[in-house]
Design an enzyme around this catalytic site. Sequence first.
Site, PDB file in Angstrom:
ATOM      1  N   TRP A   1       1.045   6.226   6.761  1.00  6.05           N
ATOM      2  CA  TRP A   1      -0.399   6.481   6.896  1.00  6.05           C
ATOM      3  C   TRP A   1      -1.074   5.453   7.798  1.00  6.05           C
ATOM      4  CZ3 TRP A   1      -4.172   3.073   5.237  1.00  6.05           C
ATOM      5  CH2 TRP A   1      -3.744   2.037   4.386  1.00  6.05           C
TER       6      TRP A   1
ATOM      7  N   HIS B   1      -5.601 -10.410   2.092  1.00  7.01           N
ATOM      8  CA  HIS B   1      -5.037 -10.480   0.741  1.00  7.01           C
ATOM      9  C   HIS B   1      -3.615 -11.010   0.799  1.00  7.01           C
ATOM     10  CE1 HIS B   1      -7.765  -7.164  -1.183  1.00  7.01           C
ATOM     11  NE2 HIS B   1      -8.276  -8.380  -1.332  1.00  7.01           N
TER      12      HIS B   1
ATOM     13  N   PRO C   1      -0.645  -8.590  -0.179  1.00  4.27           N
ATOM     14  CA  PRO C   1      -1.435  -7.437   0.255  1.00  4.27           C
ATOM     15  C   PRO C   1      -0.967  -6.190  -0.487  1.00  4.27           C
ATOM     16  CG  PRO C   1       0.344  -7.835   1.801  1.00  4.27           C
ATOM     17  CD  PRO C   1       0.439  -8.928   0.753  1.00  4.27           C
TER      18      PRO C   1
ATOM     19  N   TYR D   1      -0.259  -3.392   1.141  1.00  3.06           N
ATOM     20  CA  TYR D   1       0.772  -2.817   2.022  1.00  3.06           C
ATOM     21  C   TYR D   1       1.094  -3.852   3.092  1.00  3.06           C
ATOM     22  CZ  TYR D   1      -3.510  -1.549   4.553  1.00  3.06           C
ATOM     23  OH  TYR D   1      -4.739  -1.593   5.153  1.00  3.06           O
ATOM     24  N   TYR D   2       2.368  -3.831   3.523  1.00  7.93           N
ATOM     25  CA  TYR D   2       2.881  -4.925   4.349  1.00  7.93           C
ATOM     26  C   TYR D   2       2.798  -4.633   5.845  1.00  7.93           C
ATOM     27  CZ  TYR D   2       4.126  -7.065  -0.025  1.00  7.93           C
ATOM     28  OH  TYR D   2       4.045  -7.640  -1.269  1.00  7.93           O
TER      29      TYR D   2
ATOM     30  N   HIS E   1      -3.510  -6.642   7.888  1.00  7.32           N
ATOM     31  CA  HIS E   1      -4.857  -6.088   7.964  1.00  7.32           C
ATOM     32  C   HIS E   1      -5.841  -7.097   7.385  1.00  7.32           C
ATOM     33  CE1 HIS E   1      -3.133  -4.908   4.084  1.00  7.32           C
ATOM     34  NE2 HIS E   1      -4.364  -4.868   3.595  1.00  7.32           N
TER      35      HIS E   1
END
Lengths: 306, 306
Positions: free
Chosen positions: B144, B237, B240, B242-243, B246
């Site tokens: 995504w 974060h 995070p 997702y790696y 961002h």
Amino acid sequence: GGGLGDPEVSDSHPLAGFRLQAVLKESARDKVIFLHGKVDGDSQEPQDTVVILERVPFQADAVSGLLSQRPPVTLQLKNDIYSVYHLTPPPALNEIKTTVICPATEKHIKKYLRQDLFLIHETGEDYKAVTLPFIEAQSFSIQWVYNILEKKAEADRIEYENPDPEHGFILIPDFKWNQKQVEDLYLIAICHPRGIKSLRDLTSDHLPLLRNILIEGQDAILKRYGFHGNKLRIYLHYQPSYYHLHVHFTALGHDAPGISVERAHLLHDVIQNIESDPRYYQIRTLTYALRADEALLAKFREVGKC
Amino acid sequence: GGGLGDPEVSDSHPLAGFRLQAVLKESARDKVIFLHGKVDGDSQEPQDTVVILERVPFQADAVSGLLSQRPPVTLQLKNDIYSVYHLTPPPALNEIKTTVICPATEKHIKKYLRQDLFLIHETGEDYKAVTLPFIEAQSFSIQWVYNILEKKAEADRIEYENPDPEHGFILIPDFKWNQKQVEDLYLIAICHPRGIKSLRDLTSDHLPLLRNILIEGQDAILKRYGFHGNKLRIYLHYQPSYYHLHVHFTALGHDAPGISVERAHLLHDVIQNIESDPRYYQIRTLTYALRADEALLAKFREVGKC
């Protein structure tokens, strides 16, 4: 309101003739909004009124029933397995809790007025030129802190003490915690040595004190409450709310005020930073938020820093 | 769903045949509830689905208009100048933001299940020995994210792009923000280069990328929303969710989830730390919380670290 027309209808509604004067505060997260308005009350003059609107929490059985009945939905976006809809529920699931304070005084209105926040990136130089002179000029009383340290007040509330005047501290429950459940556990360690105003004063001289607070504070909380150190958030505030070094201990699952990244500094990180550079907190730029009405913000504006 | 009756109507509703399996989590403060349910999807088998319902924030002009029109209210209690009512608003002011994840895997369901939290102090060695092998073995899909970067999804939502493949990024509103009021402004900068998993991978090589995100992200938000950088909290974060690297941009006055000191790292501090030591994020102990059911926590327990 009232008046000649139809007094019964007019007087029966608490918000008759509502005119918005100002949005005092709102929270998108909490789904609450605080409004200052004028309403036509029983008296001749329109009355100042504070109206607090808050959406109500969901009840699992009610929403589960709603979802099983194909409620009207409008697709907002779709990406892979994720989609977002707007769902329009029946009125019964939609009450808004409405608190009305009428007539409201100036004091009520100010109480709910939100102040804008501004981020400051305070360099080591800024601290010396702006913040330190400001703190020294304030002479904000911390007699209440000394009363605790000297056992002149709250002595029965002390949970643990290391009495060493240089490397010792007192551990005491924070006023915000009622000590009835550990879910919102909140204690404060207040150091015995005086004159350490904040994070900015810490050097390698203070490592024994900081390590005592970290280790002994966790031990005391484990012994007293059976609450393990790996479920504790242990941190300092910068800016603190008073300029005598103290450390916060809160339950990790408790969303306490003042835990956000622009205010809290983990004690574990503070020790690590000083170990790697004894002058870390004298030279680093520290970032924090100030409210629009704070005097320190005015000082930063005078020197063109915000 | 589907079946013999009326497939068109049946398939058109994303929650057709919804049966509640479990309430995963709820917050009375946030007015949000996370449900696990079964729905009749396009396939033969009922599908596991996560449904997140969240009440929407108030908009000042809409509620002010409502209050001036004598909305139906029911008195709950009255004491001196204070009174509390239940107010029933018209449906248009009552949408519920409904996020549907379907089909949901075990992992999605676990993600939203309320769990005890444990603090991890992850050394640089721990990262190499425990965390990195764990991340590499997971192969959690980030398709995504690539869809966004390649404009295959959500292209119309992009607010700003620096297209440089090495030092560029895309700025996009976070799903949690409806873009209707800046009070809860929330955008995400997703970097173009691939393979930067998290804070742990950042070195001085990434300073141009990080500075672009900091400077251009603030500029884009100022131009688009008139919202100044000194009112923004800009952070990463760790861990995070997702790696793929961002950065979060949230309004300073917005108490967004994930801003607490044990998860958030201010981008300003990250840049400063790397400037002072290019290997800062490879060697430092980083502290974060893991939920009781997280596989990474089990890995740390295997090596006796928690």
